[in-house]
Each structure stands twice: as C-alpha cells, then as structure tokens.
Design a protein around this motif. Structure first.
Motif, PDB file in Angstrom:
ATOM      1  N   GLY A 123      76.066  81.513  70.901  1.00  0.00           N
ATOM      2  CA  GLY A 123      77.592  80.960  70.987  1.00  0.00           C
ATOM      3  C   GLY A 123      77.937  79.669  70.022  1.00  0.00           C
ATOM      4  O   GLY A 123      78.798  79.109  70.340  1.00  0.00           O
ATOM      5  N   GLU A 124      76.855  79.266  69.256  1.00  0.00           N
ATOM      6  CA  GLU A 124      77.069  78.274  68.368  1.00  0.00           C
ATOM      7  C   GLU A 124      77.822  78.655  67.189  1.00  0.00           C
ATOM      8  O   GLU A 124      77.641  79.756  66.720  1.00  0.00           O
ATOM      9  CB  GLU A 124      75.710  77.454  68.018  1.00  0.00           C
ATOM     10  N   GLU A 125      78.785  77.621  66.704  1.00  0.00           N
ATOM     11  CA  GLU A 125      79.327  78.058  65.572  1.00  0.00           C
ATOM     12  C   GLU A 125      78.442  77.895  64.172  1.00  0.00           C
ATOM     13  O   GLU A 125      77.515  76.869  64.346  1.00  0.00           O
ATOM     14  CB  GLU A 125      80.435  76.716  65.273  1.00  0.00           C
ATOM     15  N   LEU A 126      78.663  78.677  63.135  1.00  0.00           N
ATOM     16  CA  LEU A 126      77.851  78.742  61.897  1.00  0.00           C
ATOM     17  C   LEU A 126      78.546  77.455  61.044  1.00  0.00           C
ATOM     18  O   LEU A 126      79.647  77.429  61.239  1.00  0.00           O
ATOM     19  CB  LEU A 126      77.673  79.938  61.390  1.00  0.00           C
ATOM     20  N   THR A 127      77.696  76.626  60.281  1.00  0.00           N
ATOM     21  CA  THR A 127      78.160  75.786  59.357  1.00  0.00           C
ATOM     22  C   THR A 127      78.843  76.365  58.210  1.00  0.00           C
ATOM     23  O   THR A 127      78.427  77.473  57.818  1.00  0.00           O
ATOM     24  CB  THR A 127      77.138  74.860  58.984  1.00  0.00           C
ATOM     25  N   GLU A 128      79.542  75.695  57.531  1.00  0.00           N
ATOM     26  CA  GLU A 128      80.169  76.319  56.247  1.00  0.00           C
ATOM     27  C   GLU A 128      79.064  76.563  55.170  1.00  0.00           C
ATOM     28  O   GLU A 128      79.082  77.695  54.432  1.00  0.00           O
ATOM     29  CB  GLU A 128      81.056  75.226  55.629  1.00  0.00           C
ATOM     30  N   GLU A 129      77.827  75.605  55.094  1.00  0.00           N
ATOM     31  CA  GLU A 129      76.853  75.906  54.296  1.00  0.00           C
ATOM     32  C   GLU A 129      76.069  77.365  54.726  1.00  0.00           C
ATOM     33  O   GLU A 129      75.719  78.188  53.824  1.00  0.00           O
ATOM     34  CB  GLU A 129      75.775  75.061  54.187  1.00  0.00           C
ATOM     35  N   GLU A 130      75.928  77.504  56.035  1.00  0.00           N
ATOM     36  CA  GLU A 130      75.192  78.619  56.746  1.00  0.00           C
ATOM     37  C   GLU A 130      75.962  79.712  56.291  1.00  0.00           C
ATOM     38  O   GLU A 130      75.629  81.086  56.091  1.00  0.00           O
ATOM     39  CB  GLU A 130      75.020  78.483  58.096  1.00  0.00           C
ATOM     40  N   ILE A 131      77.528  79.889  56.511  1.00  0.00           N
ATOM     41  CA  ILE A 131      78.276  80.916  56.134  1.00  0.00           C
ATOM     42  C   ILE A 131      78.166  81.361  54.719  1.00  0.00           C
ATOM     43  O   ILE A 131      78.066  82.424  54.371  1.00  0.00           O
ATOM     44  CB  ILE A 131      79.823  80.557  56.408  1.00  0.00           C
ATOM     45  N   ASN A 132      78.313  80.615  53.908  1.00  0.00           N
ATOM     46  CA  ASN A 132      78.326  80.675  52.355  1.00  0.00           C
ATOM     47  C   ASN A 132      76.972  81.257  51.972  1.00  0.00           C
ATOM     48  O   ASN A 132      76.929  82.147  51.048  1.00  0.00           O
ATOM     49  CB  ASN A 132      78.507  79.411  51.553  1.00  0.00           C
ATOM     50  N   THR A 133      75.994  80.669  52.486  1.00  0.00           N
ATOM     51  CA  THR A 133      74.430  81.385  52.308  1.00  0.00           C
ATOM     52  C   THR A 133      74.311  82.779  52.597  1.00  0.00           C
ATOM     53  O   THR A 133      73.860  83.538  52.063  1.00  0.00           O
ATOM     54  CB  THR A 133      73.451  80.322  52.751  1.00  0.00           C
ATOM     55  N   GLY A 134      74.741  82.927  54.061  1.00  0.00           N
ATOM     56  CA  GLY A 134      74.572  84.388  54.504  1.00  0.00           C
ATOM     57  C   GLY A 134      75.416  85.197  53.983  1.00  0.00           C
ATOM     58  O   GLY A 134      75.153  86.395  53.537  1.00  0.00           O
TER      59      GLY A 134
END
Length: 394
Positions: free
Chosen positions: A228-239
């Motif tokens: 249920g945690e929000e992904l950070t912008e950096e995590e989203i871009n890397t993913g």
C-alpha cells in the motif's frame, strides 16, 4: 551538427505498415525539435525523409533515411524504414544498429499484416519499443476497439500511457497517464488542462495497471506496492525503464502527425525510457587474425569498430556509407581497416545525413551514426575497425 557523447544518443527505428504515417511522423519530429521551419507532406512531395524521385512518385519510402533530431540535449538518430515486404533487407539492416523502435499504427486501420510482421521482428531481436497510434483524428476511430485489437494481436504487454481527448476530427489531445496531466494541442502549442471527472476512474485504473507492471520489475518494489506504499518518482522511472528494456512493458501513446499532436510527448518518452547505445547487450565478433571470439562494449575507451548498414550513391560525391560506431571513436583523418576488402583506408569527409542534406562533423563517439564518402568498394554489411585490434561482425 554538435558532437554528442554516448549517453546523449538514442538510435531508434521508425517502423510501420505501408501508409501508416512513418514519414509524416519523421517530418513532425524534425519540426517539433526546430530542425525545420515548416512541415512538408507526402502529398506535396516535399518531406525530408522521402527525397528520391521514385519515393515522391509512389508517395512511400523505398529506402531507409537517417533523421537526426536534437531534443533537450539528446540526439535521437531516427531511421525511417520502408514499410514494404519487398525491402526486407533494408529493415533488417536498420534493426541491426538500433536499440529502440517506434511501431506506428494507423488508428483507422488497426494492426495490419505488416504491423504484425515488424512486431515479430522487433521481438525476435529483443528491441525495446514504443507503439504510436497515429491518425487519431481520422473518421470512425474507436480507441478502445483499437486498444483491444493491439493487445489481442501484439500481446498484453502493450499498455496505454496516454488516453485520448476528443475523437475523429475533434481529437485534440490526451491524458498523460504517467504524469497525470491532460494536454490539449492547437496545432502549434500545447497547454495543460484538468482531467475531466468522468475520465478519472478510467485514468486511475490505467495508472494502477502501469504501477503494478512497474512493481513487478523488482521484488522490493512489488512488496512496497502491495503493502500500500506509494512508489517514488525515481522508482517509477527506473521500473518503467527496466520493464521496457526487458520487453515486459510496451508504452502505447496516441497522436496525429499532421496535427503535431503527441510528437513532443513521444520525443520526451523516447529520450527518457529507451536505451542509450551502451545499455543492454555488448557486441560480439571474430578476430580475423586468430578466429577467436571478441566482445566489444559501446564505449569510447574500446578500440574503434563500426558496421556499414547502408550504402547509397550520390551523383556528386559517389558512394556514401552509413556507419554505426560500435565501439571507440571515429574522426576525420583516422586510418581504418575495411576487413571485407583487406584494405586500409583513411577517413576523409565525415558528416551526418538529414534526409539528403549533409551536416559536417569531425568526431563521432561510440554509438553514434555517421556517414563517410570515398571509401572505395565499401558496401552494406562490411565491418571497419582499428587495424591493430581488428574485429569482424557477423
């Protein structure tokens, strides 16, 4: 043209069934980046990409054109590839030197025979891709039906990163699902707009689907996402990068090349999410002196090697060879070995082609694409390299 470092380069093929609008997209990319003052059109026979007389007559590409686009400090070397089966070798040569592709689909026709053939070729060569649904302003376009058609024929990995606003002649923009912003275009400029309340449930659903795909690229992200945690912008871009690189995710974006809708968004996504030349796999060849396998990384520090993927004849300068610099650097005056001829050559004039226009350069870094004239009897498929540290590519 400015000289770009390896990490500032993207080599991308533009592919699509004949008539899907590839050349119009190339024209829109040049216009949006400021490389040309006005857009040409296939109908008016004045595009940068289709410059040969026969192409103008047939109103279709018959040869791969190099379209270098400079955008926000990144040089994107686009190869506008013919869409006809008869030019299969042109397609394969172009795909051998890129690490990204844009697959263009005509919104009024959906997935065609050529679309599937090209998609299968991209998948076979493990080339990360973005799908651009062009001609969204045509009559009788039903986006959800096109989306279903694409996911049925090309696979469920194709995920819409954009959702259209308006339809047919009233198509005027889209919601960028990654950024959660609506973009409205008036033909020359775009502006932000609120996401309509009635569209929010669909957009939220799409974003959730994309975030789950992002989370699946890493066990840590997956645990965080389902916790249920929000992904950070950096995590989203890397993913997103990882998912696109390994073929688990294929972004699907919408637009209209003739109205210049979606072109800047596509440029931004390609620069951000498609591989630079030294990403992914290294290159393998044979040392012609020892017959041993050789691995070359696309880095300046490696010995020079290159591959001639296209040769054209210019009435004034003779043969022009298009060379992808696979490793090391290439500069004017440099001595190279043309292995297929067992012959030493010295690099004279070096330039970048933009359609038929020659833009002089003196240095090319690893991963870049340049053109060289006056290499006698050198042709498509030949390997060139440092004479002291030779390699031949298959």
């Amino acid at each position: 043209m400015k000289v770009y470092e390896t990490n500032q380069i993207r080599n991308i093929a533009i592919l699509g069934h004949l008539g899907s609008g590839k050349t119009s997209i190339a024209e829109a990319l040049l216009f949006s980046s400021g490389a040309i003052a006005s857009r040409g059109s296939v109908e008016q026979k004045n595009t940068v990409s289709d410059y040969m007389d026969e192409e103008k007559t047939k109103q279709g590409s018959l040869s791969t054109s190099l379209i270098p686009v400079e955008y926000n400090g990144i040089k994107l070397n686009f190869l506008d590839v013919p869409g006809t089966d008869e030019l299969d070798n042109e397609i394969k040569q172009a795909l051998s030197v890129v690490k990204g592709a844009v697959l263009v689909i005509d919104a009024s026709k959906g997935v065609e025979v050529g679309t599937e053939r090209l998609w299968n070729e991209i998948r076979k060569m493990h080339i990360p891709a973005v799908i651009f649904i062009n001609k969204m302003d045509k009559e009788n376009v039903k986006f959800e039906e096109i989306l279903e058609n694409i996911r049925e024929k090309l696979g469920k990995k194709a995920v819409p990163f954009c959702w259209p606003i308006g339809k047919n002649e009233n198509f005027e923009g889209f919601v960028n699902v990654i950024e959660m912003k609506a973009r409205i275009y008036n033909g020359t400029e775009s502006y932000d707009a609120p996401i309509w309340e009635e569209k929010k449930p669909k957009i939220d659903q799409l974003r959730e689907m994309i975030m789950e795909s992002v989370a699946e690229t890493s066990e840590d992200l997956l645990e965080k996402f389902f916790g249920g945690e929000e992904l950070t912008e950096e995590e989203i871009n890397t993913g997103l990068k990882n998912g696109i690189y390994n073929g688990e995710l294929t972004p699907l974006i919408v637009g209209s090349a003739t109205k210049n809708i979606g072109i800047r968004t596509m440029l931004g996504m390609l620069a951000k999410y498609l591989p630079q030349p030294d990403d992914l796999r290294a290159l393998e060849g044979i040392n012609p002196k020892t017959d041993e396998n050789v691995v070359r990384h696309t880095k300046d520090a490696e010995p020079f090697s290159g591959y001639v993927f296209k040769t054209t004849i210019d009435p004034f300068v003779g043969a022009i060879n298009f060379i992808k610099v696979n490793s090391g650097t290439l500069k004017t005056g440099q001595e190279i070995m043309v292995h297929d001829l067992h012959k030493l050559e010295k690099i004279g004039a070096m330039f970048v082609m933009m359609g038929k226009t020659q833009l002089p350069v003196e240095l090319a870094h690893a991963g870049d694409i340049v053109c060289v004239s006056k290499l006698d009897n050198t042709h498509t498929g030949y390997t060139v390299s440092d004479p002291k540290q030779p390699i031949v590519y298959p």
